[in-house]
Design an enzyme around this catalytic site. Structure first.
Site, PDB file in Angstrom:
ATOM      1  N   HIS A 194       0.849  -1.197   0.000  1.00 39.31           N
ATOM      2  CA  HIS A 194       0.000   0.000   0.000  1.00 39.31           C
ATOM      3  C   HIS A 194       0.880   1.240   0.000  1.00 39.31           C
ATOM      4  CE1 HIS A 194       0.666  -1.418   4.110  1.00 39.31           C
ATOM      5  NE2 HIS A 194       0.698  -0.147   4.482  1.00 39.31           N
ATOM      6  N   HIS A 247       0.901   5.156   1.283  1.00 36.27           N
ATOM      7  CA  HIS A 247       0.274   6.196   2.105  1.00 36.27           C
ATOM      8  C   HIS A 247       0.373   7.521   1.349  1.00 36.27           C
ATOM      9  CE1 HIS A 247       0.455   3.923   6.043  1.00 36.27           C
ATOM     10  NE2 HIS A 247       1.414   3.282   5.392  1.00 36.27           N
TER      11      HIS A 247
HETATM   12  P1  5GP Z   1       1.803   0.216   7.377  1.00 32.03           P
HETATM   13  O1  5GP Z   1       2.254   0.446   8.793  1.00 32.03           O
HETATM   14  O2  5GP Z   1       1.656  -1.271   7.089  1.00 32.03           O
HETATM   15  O3  5GP Z   1       2.613   0.926   6.331  1.00 32.03           O
HETATM   16  O4  5GP Z   1       0.373   0.874   7.280  1.00 32.03           O
HETATM   17  C1  5GP Z   1      -0.819   0.222   7.582  1.00 32.03           C
HETATM   18  C2  5GP Z   1      -1.880   1.283   7.723  1.00 32.03           C
HETATM   19  O5  5GP Z   1      -3.134   0.648   7.654  1.00 32.03           O
HETATM   20  C3  5GP Z   1      -1.826   2.042   9.047  1.00 32.03           C
HETATM   21  O6  5GP Z   1      -1.662   3.433   8.800  1.00 32.03           O
HETATM   22  C4  5GP Z   1      -3.165   1.714   9.713  1.00 32.03           C
HETATM   23  O7  5GP Z   1      -3.716   2.808  10.390  1.00 32.03           O
HETATM   24  C5  5GP Z   1      -4.013   1.306   8.534  1.00 32.03           C
HETATM   25  N1  5GP Z   1      -5.071   0.345   8.848  1.00 32.03           N
HETATM   26  C6  5GP Z   1      -4.958  -0.762   9.635  1.00 32.03           C
HETATM   27  N2  5GP Z   1      -6.126  -1.436   9.658  1.00 32.03           N
HETATM   28  C7  5GP Z   1      -6.993  -0.745   8.866  1.00 32.03           C
HETATM   29  C8  5GP Z   1      -8.362  -0.939   8.504  1.00 32.03           C
HETATM   30  O8  5GP Z   1      -9.029  -1.901   8.910  1.00 32.03           O
HETATM   31  N3  5GP Z   1      -8.916  -0.002   7.685  1.00 32.03           N
HETATM   32  C9  5GP Z   1      -8.202   1.077   7.226  1.00 32.03           C
HETATM   33  N4  5GP Z   1      -8.863   1.936   6.428  1.00 32.03           N
HETATM   34  N5  5GP Z   1      -6.925   1.288   7.553  1.00 32.03           N
HETATM   35  C10 5GP Z   1      -6.320   0.388   8.371  1.00 32.03           C
END
Ligand code: 5GP
Ligand code: ZN
Length: 133
Positions: free
Chosen positions: A99, A101
């Site tokens: 993903h 951001h």
């Molecule tokens: P990472 O730390 O893997 O780069 O980012 C994961 C992101 O996914 C985090 O910013 C977290 O807030 C978001 N996230 C986790 N669970 C969910 C969810 O169920 N729905 C949404 N919309 N975002 C989520």
């Protein structure tokens, strides 16, 4: 992937607040935003990280990030935006489904994406260039 939160969001099993979708990806608001409007670009297919992405898909998603960043500036009044994309637990990746951001930035909003700069000597920098080039 049945236990993947983002695959379950893509399938509609877990609700999300989508702001955009096409044949390749969805864009949805992050549930714990770093700033107001923080959006995630998520491919429809399960890919663990950037190393599992191909050029065409990565390109499509980056152009979607560009579109969403533009909307954050035009429609939310953001003064800029950060593109952040974590690969691996050590890098802060908590969900192993690729993903991007797209984090709106507002003047004076503080440290959202930051690292402490260091000052290695030129020999150390050369060693790393040898390893990476
Ligand atoms: P990472 O730390 O893997 O780069 O980012 C994961 C992101 O996914 C985090 O910013 C977290 O807030 C978001 N996230 C986790 N669970 C969910 C969810 O169920 N729905 C949404 N919309 N975002 C989520
Ligand atoms: Zn997945």
């Amino acid at each position: 992937m049945e236990n993947c939160i983002f695959c379950r969001i893509i399938s509609g099993e877990i609700p999300s607040l989508k702001v955009y979708e096409d044949a390749y990806c969805i864009a949805a608001l992050d549930i714990n935003p770093g700033s107001p409007g923080h959006t995630l670009i998520i491919p429809r297919v399960h890919r663990k990280d950037l190393l599992e992405m191909d050029e065409a898909l990565a390109g499509k998603l980056m152009m979607t990030a560009r579109e969403i960043g533009g909307r954050e500036m035009e429609r939310l009044g953001a003064d800029g935006f950060n593109i952040v994309q974590n690969n691996g637990i050590a890098a802060g990746q908590t969900i192993p489904h690729f993903h991007i951001h797209v984090i709106p930035r507002y003047h004076g909003d503080g440290k959202i994406v930051a690292w402490e700069p260091t000052s290695p000597d030129i020999e150390t920098l050369r060693e790393f260039r040898e390893k990476l080039c």
